[in-house]
Structures are given as C-alpha cells and as structure tokens.
Design a protein around this motif. Structure first.
Motif, mmCIF file in Angstrom:
data_model
loop_
_atom_site.group_PDB
_atom_site.id
_atom_site.type_symbol
_atom_site.label_atom_id
_atom_site.label_comp_id
_atom_site.label_asym_id
_atom_site.label_seq_id
_atom_site.Cartn_x
_atom_site.Cartn_y
_atom_site.Cartn_z
ATOM 1 N N LEU A 1 0.826 -1.193 0.000
ATOM 2 C CA LEU A 1 0.000 0.000 0.000
ATOM 3 C C LEU A 1 0.866 1.250 0.000
ATOM 4 C CD1 LEU A 1 -3.133 0.783 0.565
ATOM 5 C CD2 LEU A 1 -1.979 1.802 2.534
ATOM 6 N N TRP B 1 -12.302 7.202 -5.007
ATOM 7 C CA TRP B 1 -13.713 6.849 -4.898
ATOM 8 C C TRP B 1 -14.344 7.440 -3.646
ATOM 9 C CZ3 TRP B 1 -15.591 4.840 -9.118
ATOM 10 C CH2 TRP B 1 -14.891 3.896 -9.882
ATOM 11 N N TYR C 1 -26.971 10.118 12.654
ATOM 12 C CA TYR C 1 -26.342 9.534 11.482
ATOM 13 C C TYR C 1 -27.328 9.464 10.318
ATOM 14 C CZ TYR C 1 -23.762 6.083 8.696
ATOM 15 O OH TYR C 1 -23.088 5.429 7.698
ATOM 16 N N ARG C 2 -28.531 9.013 10.617
ATOM 17 C CA ARG C 2 -29.514 8.842 9.550
ATOM 18 C C ARG C 2 -29.898 10.193 8.944
ATOM 19 N NH1 ARG C 2 -35.050 7.239 10.011
ATOM 20 N NH2 ARG C 2 -34.738 7.288 12.254
ATOM 21 N N VAL D 1 -26.157 11.478 7.261
ATOM 22 C CA VAL D 1 -25.590 10.691 6.175
ATOM 23 C C VAL D 1 -26.687 10.181 5.245
ATOM 24 C CG1 VAL D 1 -24.356 8.569 5.643
ATOM 25 C CG2 VAL D 1 -23.542 10.069 7.442
ATOM 26 N N GLY D 2 -27.770 9.697 5.826
ATOM 27 C CA GLY D 2 -28.814 9.104 5.003
ATOM 28 C C GLY D 2 -29.605 10.146 4.239
ATOM 29 N N GLN D 3 -29.906 11.260 4.899
ATOM 30 C CA GLN D 3 -30.793 12.218 4.259
ATOM 31 C C GLN D 3 -30.160 13.585 4.063
ATOM 32 O OE1 GLN D 3 -34.408 11.993 6.568
ATOM 33 N NE2 GLN D 3 -34.422 9.778 6.385
ATOM 34 N N GLN D 4 -28.932 13.705 4.479
ATOM 35 C CA GLN D 4 -28.221 14.980 4.332
ATOM 36 C C GLN D 4 -29.061 16.138 4.886
ATOM 37 O OE1 GLN D 4 -24.927 15.107 2.519
ATOM 38 N NE2 GLN D 4 -25.082 12.980 3.052
ATOM 39 N N PHE E 1 -28.932 18.300 7.437
ATOM 40 C CA PHE E 1 -27.979 18.726 8.460
ATOM 41 C C PHE E 1 -28.653 19.469 9.603
ATOM 42 C CE2 PHE E 1 -25.436 18.015 4.716
ATOM 43 C CZ PHE E 1 -24.364 17.317 5.220
ATOM 44 N N GLY F 1 -6.076 -0.837 3.287
ATOM 45 C CA GLY F 1 -5.790 0.596 3.236
ATOM 46 C C GLY F 1 -6.451 1.310 4.398
ATOM 47 N N ASN G 1 -16.415 22.601 7.016
ATOM 48 C CA ASN G 1 -16.830 22.510 5.628
ATOM 49 C C ASN G 1 -17.517 23.786 5.146
ATOM 50 O OD1 ASN G 1 -16.908 21.207 3.180
ATOM 51 N ND2 ASN G 1 -18.904 20.274 3.554
ATOM 52 N N ALA H 1 -17.600 27.148 3.281
ATOM 53 C CA ALA H 1 -16.769 27.624 2.173
ATOM 54 C C ALA H 1 -15.883 28.787 2.629
ATOM 55 C CB ALA H 1 -17.648 28.041 1.006
ATOM 56 N N ASN I 1 -10.869 25.550 5.879
ATOM 57 C CA ASN I 1 -11.619 24.637 5.023
ATOM 58 C C ASN I 1 -10.748 23.543 4.410
ATOM 59 O OD1 ASN I 1 -13.044 24.556 1.860
ATOM 60 N ND2 ASN I 1 -14.145 23.905 3.681
ATOM 61 N N TYR J 1 -14.284 11.214 7.285
ATOM 62 C CA TYR J 1 -13.302 10.583 6.400
ATOM 63 C C TYR J 1 -13.611 10.979 4.959
ATOM 64 C CZ TYR J 1 -17.006 7.607 4.784
ATOM 65 O OH TYR J 1 -18.158 7.172 4.204
ATOM 66 N N ASN J 2 -12.639 10.843 4.080
ATOM 67 C CA ASN J 2 -12.960 10.848 2.662
ATOM 68 C C ASN J 2 -12.292 9.639 2.035
ATOM 69 O OD1 ASN J 2 -10.326 11.366 2.092
ATOM 70 N ND2 ASN J 2 -10.644 13.444 1.372
ATOM 71 N N SER J 3 -12.226 9.599 0.711
ATOM 72 C CA SER J 3 -11.760 8.372 0.072
ATOM 73 C C SER J 3 -10.322 8.012 0.465
ATOM 74 C CB SER J 3 -11.857 8.515 -1.435
ATOM 75 O OG SER J 3 -11.179 9.693 -1.829
ATOM 76 N N ASP J 4 -9.498 9.014 0.744
ATOM 77 C CA ASP J 4 -8.110 8.719 1.115
ATOM 78 C C ASP J 4 -7.964 8.345 2.571
ATOM 79 O OD1 ASP J 4 -7.363 9.477 -1.359
ATOM 80 O OD2 ASP J 4 -6.882 11.547 -0.791
#
Lengths: 381, 347, 564
Positions: free
Chosen positions: B18, B61, C240-241, C244-247, C249, C349, C413, C415, C420, C505-508
């Motif tokens: 990785l 992703w 959470y719902r 994340v589920g319905q945005q 906020f 990862g 988050n 702007a 940011n 988190y994000n993808s990374d």
C-alpha cells in the motif's frame, strides 16, 4: 548584641552592629488574592550577611513574603530592591537567590550528584569544575560519598542537606529557607538547626528563613520578623522580641505569657479587680479595660499568703494544679477575686521551699519591670 | 486464534504494498474525485480496468448507497467536491440535472449505445447530461433452507409477499438511502397506480421485519438465513448464489422495476480533460464488457451476454420504467414513504 | 485594582514567559478551533433552515412534531437505563469480588475483563448476531425475542462499557478504611448491616459517578445500535440517519443538541461529585484486607468467571465469524474475508489509515495534552488563561462523538472558513480524535502532576534553569508511566472509535472502524467481523507492547522509585 526594639514601619539599621550595607529592601509590598490581603504594605530592610527569620502563625503571610522575594509570587504593589537593583518585576530566573523548601523538592530521578549539579550544568561550567564544586558542597553538608545515591535512599535530614547543597551550588547572594526543618523529627531538627546556622555563619550568605517555630527562630536568627495577618508586628533580635514584645500578639506568640484582665490606671499602674498592680509605662487611657502581660517565669510566689489575705494591694491565689517539667514546676493559680487564672514557673530549686500542694494559698508578686499593659482584646492572633 | 506466523507477514506485505502504491501513484497522476454507488466489491476492478487504459488518471472513490450519494451531491451543490459521477441511478442524475449540477458532454462513441441509455436531450440535438452504463433490476432473494424450515413458501409475485405466512420474514431496503429501495417503490407506483401502489406497500409493511440501509443487505441477510425473503436486486442475488448461498433469485411475475446506472461530469470541475477521458472510457465497449460481468443488461447493445443466475428473458420482464417520473416525484414519494413507514427503518 | 493591572502590564516579558504564553495560547487555540467553534456553529445550525436563514426554534418544533424522531428519546433513555442497571450491577459485584474477597484468579479476570476496551463497539454487535440471531447458536436463550432491537443493544453496550465501570468501581472499593470494619466487627454488627452502613456509603460517590459515566456512554453510543438496532432507533443513530442518510444537516444538528443534554447533565453531576469526593478522602485510612471465606470467595469467583467467559465468548465469536467461509451453511475455515473484497482498496488501506491516525494521535496528543496540563498545573502567571484552558480541557467529556463529528462538518466545511482545506484530511481526523478523547488524558496528566512535588519548577527557576529543561529532565521522566498510559489510551481509542470520524473521512482517509460499519451495511458480515477483529488484535498488540515497555521502564526506575 544589645537588645533592640524596633517598630514595624521604621526599621533602624544602625541597631545591628555587624550590618553595614543593605542586601535587600522591601518597600511597601502588598499582595492580595482576590479580596484576601496576604501582605499589607510590608517594609523591611535586610542587611548583608544577616540571618533573618520570618516568624508567625500559619496564614500570617510569611511564606507569601518569601515567595514574593523569590519572584515565585508577584506582588500586587510595592518594590523590591536587591543590592541596589530593582528586582520587583524580574522573574525568578533573573533574581539572585537559592531556595530550600520544606518538602526538599529533590528531583527523585536524579542522583545526589546530579541534583547538586543541576544548576551548574546549565551554566556551561566545565565538567571538572562541576565535579569539584559538587564535592566541595557535599563535604560542606557532611554527605561526601553519597554522590551516586538517589534521594529516596537518604534519610529526611540527609535529603534536606542535599537540598541545601543544591541551593548553595550556584553561590547565590541570598539563601531562602521555607520551613526547612518542619518535616523532620525533633532530634534531627535540633542537630540540623545548629548545622545550618554554623554553615550560614561560615559562608556569610544573607539568609531568610520562614518558620512557625519560635524556638527555631530564637536560636537561629540574628533578627526576627514577627508577622500576623499580613503585617509585620515587630522586628528585632531574639532577645528584644522575647523581652520587649511590641504588641500583645508578639507577647502571646513568643514563649508563654499570662494575660490578666485589668483596668488601666495612670502612672504605671493597673487595677486587677480591686488590687492595684505596678507595671511598665503605658499609653492606655485611665479607666480603659486592658491586659496585663507577664511571663510565668517572672511571677514570684511566696508563702505569706495568710498574712496578706485581706490586705489591699496584696495579691494571692490558690494552687489549682502543679505540673512537673524538669527544670521547673508550672503552677496554675486561681485569683480569688475574679477567678482569673495565672501561671507561674517556679524553678525546681525554689519549689521545695514552698512545698507546693493543690489548694494551697500563696502570695503572688508581679514585678513591675516584667509587667506590660496592652489594649484589651489585642492578643488574639 | 490466528496462526501467528502467517498473519503478521500478510499484514506487513500489504502495508508495504500500500505504501509503495501510494508513493508511486501520487507522483504524476491527475486525481479525479469520483462519486459512485457501484457495488463496492466491484470498485477496485473498475478502477483497475480504467487505469490499464489510462494510468495517468487516479480515481479517488467516494462510495455510498444511492440515496446517500445523491443527498451528499445535493448538499454540496454550492461547493461541489466531486469531479465525476460514475455509477449512480439515472433517477438521481435527473434530479441533479434539474438542479443544474451536471456538465453536458457527448462522450466519444455515444452513438454506439442503446438510445434508451442516453439522456433524452441528446435526441433533441443537445449534448447529453448523462450516459447510461447498465440496468439493475429488482429481484427477490429467497432462502430455500430457511423457507422450508420456517414454512415460508417461495414467492413468485410481489403480491405473494403480503400474504400472512410472510409476516416478519421480509426485509427490504429503505428507499431514502438505497437506490434499489427507491426503484422498488417507484416501480410499484408505476406498475399499479399510485393509490394501489401505496395500498400494496401498506400491506407489505405489515410483513417487513426491517428496512435496511443498503440494497444489498436484504439479500445478504437472506443468504445467511437471518431472514427468509430479502427484497434486493438481481446482481447481488446472482452473485451470492454463485458464492454458494442457499438462495433462489426470484423475479416476480408482475414485472421488474429497474433503474439505470449512469455517469456524468459534475459542473464546475477544474479537471475537464481527465473527466472527459473517464466519460469516454465509461461508455467504451471494454467498459460495457466490464459491466456485463455483473449485469445482464448493459448500454452497449452488442456486448450483453447472458450471465449466471439471471433469466434469459430478463429484458422482457423489465417494466417500462419512466425515469423522468421517478426523478420528478422522488422527493415527494420519499417524504410520503417516510411519513408512512419510517418507524421500522434500520439505523 | 488599578495598581495591579499596571504592574502586570509593566512586567518585562522574559523569553521564558513569552514561550509559556505562546504555548498556552496554542493550547487554547487548539480547543477553541477544535471544540468551541464547531459546537457553536452546530448550535447555530440547529436554529437555521436549509438556506441558512435564522428560524428560531422551528427545527425543534418540527422535531417534536415528528413521532418517528421523538420516539428515539424514549428509546435512548430506555436502553441507556437498562444498560446502566446491567453494567453497574455486574461491575459492582465483580469489583467487590476483586477488592473484598480472596477469590482465586483475580489477575486473570482483570486481564480478561479489560479486553472489550480494545475492540470497536461494533464488534460485540456483530458477534451478538452470530450468537443470538435467527441462525445463532444460542438463539434459544432469547426465547423467541429478537436480538435486533433493545435486547441486542443493551447486551452489546454492556459488553464494551463493562470495563469502564469495573475500573471505576474497583478504584472506589479499594479505598476502604479497615478501622471502620474492625469497629463494626467489634460491635457485633451483622455482615449485611456492615455492607449497608459502611461499604455502600464508602463508595457512594464512586458509585454515583460510575452510574453517570455508564449512562452517558450508553446514551451516546452509536456503533452498537447501528449494527444491531434493527428497527429500533436511538438518538445517536438518528443523527447519522439525518445527516448521512438524508443529508438533513439542520435536523441532525437538532438531534445533536438533544443528545448533548444528557451528556452535559451527567458531566455536571460528575464534576460536582468529584469535588465532594476529594473532601471525603482527606482522612488517612488503613486499607482493608479481605480474609479467606471459601463459600463467599467461590461465589464471587464463579460470577466473575461467568462474566469473563461471556467476554471471551463474544470476542471468540467475532474471530470465528471472520474465519467461517459462508456462515451458517458452509462452516469451513478460510482467511478469505481478510482480503475485504467488499471494499475498493481491499480494506487494508483503511486499516493502514487507522494505524496512521492512531500513531499520530498517540504521539501528538500525548505531547500536547501532557505539556498543556503541565503548564496549567505547574506554572505561575497567566492565571485566567490557564483556568480557561483547564475548563475547556474538561468539556470534551460532555460532547458525544456523533455531536463532535457533525459539529466538525459544520465548522470546517464552510466555504468561507480559512481552515476549510483541513476538511477531509488526516489532520482533521487527528484533531477530532485528539479533542474527542482530551479530557481523560488531561485528568490523567493532572493527577500524575499533582503527585509531584509542587516546588520542582521553583527550584529549577531559582537555579536559573529554563522551564523546558526541568520539564524534560525531571517532570517527564518521573511521569513516564502516566504518559505511556495516555498514549496507549489515545492509540486504542483512535483505533476503535467510529462515532465522530464517521462524518469526517474521505476516500483517502477511510478508517478501519468506519469500514466495519460500511461492510456491515453492505451485507459483508464476515468481512465486517474480520475488520473488527483486526482492530481488536492491533489494539491488543499495542497494549501488550505498552505493558512490556512500562514493565521495563518501571524496572529501570526502580532504583530511584523505591522507598518513596
């Protein structure tokens, strides 16, 4: 040293013969914690090479004053001058002092050597010189050979001596001792007392010691500063403090003292009940309630009680209890007129003449030169 | 416990691998932030195939269920984070288009696709806002072992699921978070009329033991015997069955709701070139062959091969879905659904 | 007053006090940016509509008019109260066994009882499905009741909260005064009266504090109800719902504010109790030593072993679940699930990310928190600053992870926020985790520092040694065991936490604990179990290393530590 009596606010420097230059002068220093006044307008001068004790009950401000001198506590008002230099605003690092705390505050993870060398290592002193200096200091406090030990392996008295060596290592101009002996047991304390005193005399380092133990102060100090409620009650030699207490507080705090409720009369006189008593000159208005202070060892007892019983001006009392204290016997008497109690210390060699017993009536003599008059209620600490 | 020798070495090897991929790939590549609802077991494959053709573009992703990704895109409308959407329900993309969040672009070779799989605007001469990839089709996963044990017969129709013997044995996805859940709801409302559709769902609700977050979960739960019947979609059912799960994938006789997975460029991206490259590739023959590994119906008509555990006539059984309707009514339908059934949803 | 402020203003800033000031300001800035600003932003958000216009309490009104949402309050209270009862009851008995009986195997029990702390709270929930689900091997125990719902939630929460309660009550029960028991015995007091009149009053503050800690942990927990809650919704999962589920906020913020209330309440009670307890412990007590009593000892031993057995069973089940090919129909053993094919990057990862996070938080957090605690506790001057920092250091305890995570979205988050760029980075995860677990570390530091001689710094200053030299030559080495405790606490929590980071988190930067959640959501139950086990093993290895390291350090320090 001649007994000198000084009033709190005007310190006479000429009185102490050895001192010629002022080491530290404290000028109008106050410290408040919120609404509490810990120090109230303190003024004091300390001479070069002098050993001064700050004495008083806990909470009297003596430790605060010491910490203010060290810069560990910042004064709310006032000025501090050390050897002519204004140090009022300097942080502790920039002041010239060494300090020993009641808790020793030895670094537990460092050896005796490293503790003593702690302040030297930071000064880029050569290694060899550090070694010499540490050896010299440890010899001074009789701890040669303990270099590699850790504080936990030492006795309390030894630890205190390491702390002393550490404080002296950097040759400070001023040595501050914060109740250095109070955590030790009595025997070690007595021994260390004289050792510190001798050391101080030998090095000539100006020293301030905080203590609540009057015996410690009386035996060690050149001058004693008696404090109470954030103010200086009296400054003077041990003898002056003991024999000429400037206030009822000092009188009561140092040594034992009888306080008898009396009414002030003119002309060195007071009225104890109906009995007139002679005393030292006083400033209390005639007819005012007052306290007559006299030390137990100054009270004279004799056997003519029966003869004096009904004579005016003659004082007598009934023995309530007798304590045997070795060199003397402490006799508690009740004065028949108003049931006040009086304590008298009778040297053991005199007591046999009196053949003391409880219930005995004795004649009491209060020598005028030992009797001082203070305003009523002023002896409360 | 775990065999000690094997475990740490695997661990170290993958950690090292990785680290080296991260180091190597960061050096040159253009990074694209790609939002997707594609099944997570396939994501890596998608990226690998794409990178075989375009090693200079790295895909980051962000994957979640259809509803979550849609909601997230909408929430980020003023400050979009995504560059490309690759694999999201067409109904959702229609909603995003309505909000003006998609950049029109005609990918190379778009004419090769079945016109049904391309934004209708293309037929009117505009560049399409989105292009389709494949169709995913509603299906029921039925656990044969549990069905027999608990006396629940295999359903053949949607209507069967409302029968009393199914009470407490049915799990379906929550349409708010799951694209599959929404296509089910939307298809029922289209299959019958709205009133009948809601009536059906009212009855079905009585038999539902819970609503799950994702469209896969009901089928997975059926596969492990946690439930007898899971309302899910064909892809997941077929895959679990080939993994050995004791399930039958049932395609109800009334007709199959479906939705399209599609791709689009997010308006305002500063990585136009890379985004267009990805779009071009996403409709290529190669890409469609990739989709066909999991989905029977794909956008490139010539490509589609029948796949295991799918009925051959699946295209005929798919209802004539009106995505436009599903998109326009999405918020209204979901609000109504929430009002009626939200107490039973999985957290 | 005038004179005082003049004196302060006139103080010449020495280099040392300047550095002190800067570090203190940095500490304050850390907590202001990492805690206060996000929370305030969140509170404001709950008073705004989607467009960001102020609408007063309209969101709250809407909340209370939506039965599906309001139900969660009662649900949360119900499971939290039940969990509190179960956990405190069991933990009290076990702690009593450890401290007041001569039961055999105390050390082993304590080791086993601590294991749940090393696992993410998702792990017991996954195990419980395997144990009591429709295919579970113990499903008969539930007599037809479903594990998906309050029963599962209470069981899962009890598992991971138990060690916290056990530690608190063991400490409370250890502080006993033998003289009281001797007096009672001399007076011929019956055992049960001794228990009621001496033992219980003696631990009452510890017990109350424990009740509130457990209640707070239970009502704010997210992992267990998320996995096993089924259709039973609680406040934490509602956040959470909604988000994340319905945005949604705004509604997420409203639920967060409601979730904040019980946590803040128990925080206040706990603070109050701590203050009372200090006063109570002033007397010097003689510790009480239990004497042999075979019947009593074995009753407690059996109880403790049963609890330990249940813990081992739950962990063992998770391990087993991660190794079975296709449960329950193909029970052959495989490592296949550890390839995490349900995840884009193979899952490792995410594990690697978690490791990075845990190491960073442990390293940075320990240094920052301990140094700040030292400045607060051991330096003179800047009093308001130090008190402010101390107060802020206590606050994170009252902020549930879900709330903190959501607050971070709102704040970072935006702007217009110059910070940011932090959004979605590992740095933000580090900051969030550090702040989330700040309080316990701060208190541990303060406790350790209070045990040091208060005059070390004054001695250092009198010897003209800069404060940082005294810090690293004396304070740090002497406090090393506490410092190591803090770092391992941070590591394990960073490894296992899911509630705050699930929003960040994000993808990374996807984390292992979040991966457990996603794998479970997507139906990869075995892979979810595998990831949870992986987290557990990682924490276990680090914990064992920590134990070994502490052992070595203490041995080395034995030279100077003994006889003190």
């Amino acid at each position: 040293m001649p007994p000198t009596m000084t009033s709190p606010l005007s310190v006479s420097t000429a009185a102490t013969p050895r001192a010629t230059t002022t080491h530290l002068s404290i000028d109008g220093v106050s410290k408040r914690f919120g609404s509490f006044t810990a120090l109230d307008n303190i003024a004091l001068e300390i001479q070069e090479g002098e050993f001064v004790c700050f004495l008083g009950p806990s909470g009297c401000g003596k430790t605060t004053l010491l910490r203010t001198i060290a810069g560990l506590t910042r004064q709310s008002a006032g000025r501090l001058t050390q050897r002519g230099k204004d140090i009022s605003m300097l942080p502790p690092q920039a002041r010239d002092f060494g300090i020993v705390f009641q808790s020793y505050a030895l670094f537990p993870n460092l050896t005796v050597f490293n503790n003593v060398a702690y302040g030297l290592r930071n000064r880029r002193v050569e290694r060899a010189r550090i070694n010499d200096r540490v050896a010299e200091l440890l010899a001074l406090v009789n701890l040669t050979g303990s270099e590699a030990k850790y504080p936990a392996a030492l006795s309390g008295g030894q630890q205190q001596r390491v702390a002393l060596a550490r404080a002296l290592a950097t040759e400070p101009g001023l040595l501050l001792l914060d109740e250095p002996l109070s955590a030790l047991d009595a025997r070690v304390r007595g021994h260390l007392r004289s050792q510190i005193k001798a050391l101080q005399a030998r090095l000539g380092v100006t020293t301030i010691m905080v203590t609540h133990d009057q015996e410690e102060a009386l035996t060690m100090a050149d001058r004693i500063v008696v404090m109470n409620h954030g103010v200086i009650e009296q400054v003077g030699t041990p003898a002056a403090i003991y024999h000429q207490p400037a206030s009822a507080f000092v009188a009561s705090f140092i040594g034992s003292m009888n306080f008898l409720e009396v009414t002030a009369q003119a002309n060195r006189q007071a009225l104890l009940g109906n009995t007139p008593c002679a005393c030292l000159p006083h400033t209390i208005a005639v007819g005012q309630a007052a306290q007559l202070a006299i030390r137990p060892e100054a009270v004279a007892l004799s056997l003519q009680a029966r003869a004096l019983k009904h004579q005016a001006g003659a004082l007598n009392g009934e023995v309530v209890s007798i304590e045997f204290l070795g060199a003397f016997q402490r006799v508690t008497l009740r004065l028949p007129e108003d049931h006040q109690t009086l304590i008298a210390d009778v040297p053991s060699r005199d007591s046999s003449k009196l053949s003391l017993y409880v219930g005995q009536l004795l004649a009491i003599h209060l020598p005028a030169e030992a009797a001082r008059l203070y305003a009523a209620g002023s002896s409360q600490q | 416990m775990m065999p000690r020798r094997l475990f740490p070495s695997t661990l170290l090897a993958s950690a090292a691998a990785l680290a080296s991929t991260v180091l190597a790939s960061n050096a040159l590549a253009t990074e694209l932030m790609v939002y997707t609802a594609v099944e997570s077991d396939d994501l890596q494959k998608y990226a690998e195939r794409f990178n075989a053709a375009h090693p200079d573009i790295e895909i980051n992703w962000v994957r979640d269920s259809t509803g979550v990704i849609t909601a997230r895109l909408l929430a980020e409308k003023d400050n979009p984070q995504a560059d490309v959407i690759w694999g999201l329900a067409a109904t959702s993309l229609l909603v995003l288009e309505e909000e003006g969040m998609l950049e029109r672009y005609a990918p190379e070779g778009v004419d090769n696709l079945d016109p049904k799989f391309v934004d209708a605007a293309y037929r009117d001469g505009e560049d399409p806002a989105w292009v389709g990839m494949d169709a995913w089709v509603a299906a029921i996963c039925y656990n044969t072992i549990e069905g027999e044990r608990q006396g629940v017969p295999m359903p053949t129709s949607w209507e069967d699921l409302t029968k009393p013997e199914f009470e407490g044995h049915v799990i379906m996805p929550n349409p708010n978070s799951s694209g599959t859940g929404y296509l089910d709801v939307a298809s029922w409302l289209q299959l019958w009329d709205e009133e009948q559709g809601w009536d059906y769902m009212d009855r079905l609700h009585n038999n539902i033991s819970r609503y799950t977050h994702s469209g896969s979960a009901p089928c997975s739960l059926a596969a492990t015997g946690e439930t007898v019947v899971g309302v899910s979609f064909a892809f997941r059912g077929a895959r679990l069955k080939s993994q050995g799960a004791p399930i039958e994938v049932v395609f109800p006789e009334e007709g199959l709701g479906w939705d399209m997975e599609a791709s689009a460029i997010v308006a305002g991206t500063d990585k136009q070139e890379a985004a267009q490259t990805l779009m071009d590739w996403s409709i290529s023959r190669e890409a469609n062959e990739l989709y066909n590994e999991g989905y029977a119906v794909v956008a490139y008509p010539a490509v589609a091969q029948p796949i295991e555990n799918y009925p051959v006539d699946i295209t005929d059984r798919m209802i004539d879905a009106d995505f436009q309707w599903a998109a326009v009514n999405r918020e209204r339908v979901l609000t109504e659904w929430q009002r009626r059934y939200d107490g039973k949803t999985e957290q | 007053m005038m004179a005082e402020s003049l004196i302060k203003a006139a103080t010449k800033p020495s280099l040392e006090s300047l550095i002190r000031l800067l570090v203190l300001l940095a500490g304050v800035a850390l907590l202001v940016v990492g805690l206060l600003f996000p929370l305030v932003t969140m509170l404001l958000k709950s008073l705004q509509d989607r467009a960001g216009d102020f609408i007063g309490l309209a969101n709250f009104a809407h909340y209370f008019q939506t039965p599906a949402l309001v139900n969660s309050i009662a649900n949360s209270l119900r499971v939290a109260l039940m969990t509190t009862g179960v956990v405190v009851g069991l933990a009290f008995l076990c702690a009593y066994g450890i401290t007041r009986t001569c039961m055999p195997g105390k050390r082993l029990f304590r080791m086993l009882a601590i294991l749940p702390i090393l696992a993410p709270s998702l792990l017991p929930a996954i195990s419980l499905v395997y144990l009591f689900g429709n295919q579970g091997f113990l499903r008969e125990v539930l007599a037809g009741q479903s594990i998906y719902g309050p029963i599962g939630i209470v069981m899962g929460m009890s598992f991971w909260i138990f060690p916290h309660a056990l530690m608190l009550l063991t400490t409370a029960l250890t502080n006993s005064d033998a003289r009281l028991y001797e007096a009672a015995e001399a007076l011929g007091t019956p055992k049960w009266r001794t228990f009621l009149t001496i033992t219980l009053p003696g631990v009452r503050y510890g017990l109350i504090s424990c009740l509130f800690v457990v209640f707070t942990l239970a009502i704010t927990d997210f992992g267990v109800p998320k996995i096993i809650g089924g259709q039973f919704s609680v406040l934490a999962t509602d956040v959470y719902r909604q988000v994340v589920g319905q945005q949604n906020f705004q509604m997420g913020a409203v639920v967060s504010v409601i979730l904040l209330l019980p946590a803040v309440l128990s925080f206040i009670v706990d603070r109050w109790i701590q203050r009372r307890q200090v006063a109570q412990l002033s007397a010097r007590a003689v510790p009480w030593q239990p004497t042999l009593s075979p019947l009593r000892d074995w009753v407690f031993a059996l109880l403790c072993y049963a609890v330990a057995g249940a813990i081992v069973l739950v962990i063992g089940t998770a391990v087993y679940a991660s190794l079975v090919q296709f449960w329950p129909y193909n029970l052959s053993i495989t490592f296949e699930h550890y390839t995490f094919q349900g995840m884009a990057d193979g899952g490792w990862g995410a594990w690697f990310n978690s490791l990075k996070l845990a190491f960073s938080v442990a390293l940075v957090g320990t240094l920052v928190i301990f140094f700040n605690a030292w400045l607060i506790e051991k330096s003179e001057g800047f009093r308001p600053l130090r008190q402010g920092l101390h107060f802020m250091a206590m606050l994170p305890m009252a902020v549930p992870g879900m709330v903190l995570g959501l607050a971070y979205i709102f704040f970072f988050n935006q702007a217009g926020n110059p910070l940011n760029w932090l959004y979605g980075t590992m740095m933000l995860l580090v900051l969030n985790t550090l702040v989330h677990f700040y309080t316990v570390c701060h208190l541990t530091s303060v406790t350790a520092l209070k045990q040091l001689d208060p005059e070390f710094e004054a001695v250092g200053a009198s010897l003209k040694v800069p404060f940082w030299t005294t810090f690293y030559r004396v304070t740090l080495p002497v406090s090393l065991p506490a410092v190591l405790d803090i770092s391992v606490y941070l590591f394990v929590n960073a490894m296992t936490t899911v509630s705050a980071v699930v929003f960040l988190y994000n993808s990374d930067t996807r984390l292992a604990s979040v991966a457990v959640l996603h794998l479970d959501e997507a139906g990869y139950f075995a892979s979810a179990a595998a990831m949870a086990v992986l987290i557990f093993l990682t924490s276990l290895v680090v914990k064992l290393l920590h134990a070994a390291l502490t052992h070595v350090l203490l041995n080395n320090a034995q030279r100077w530590r003994q006889a003190t």
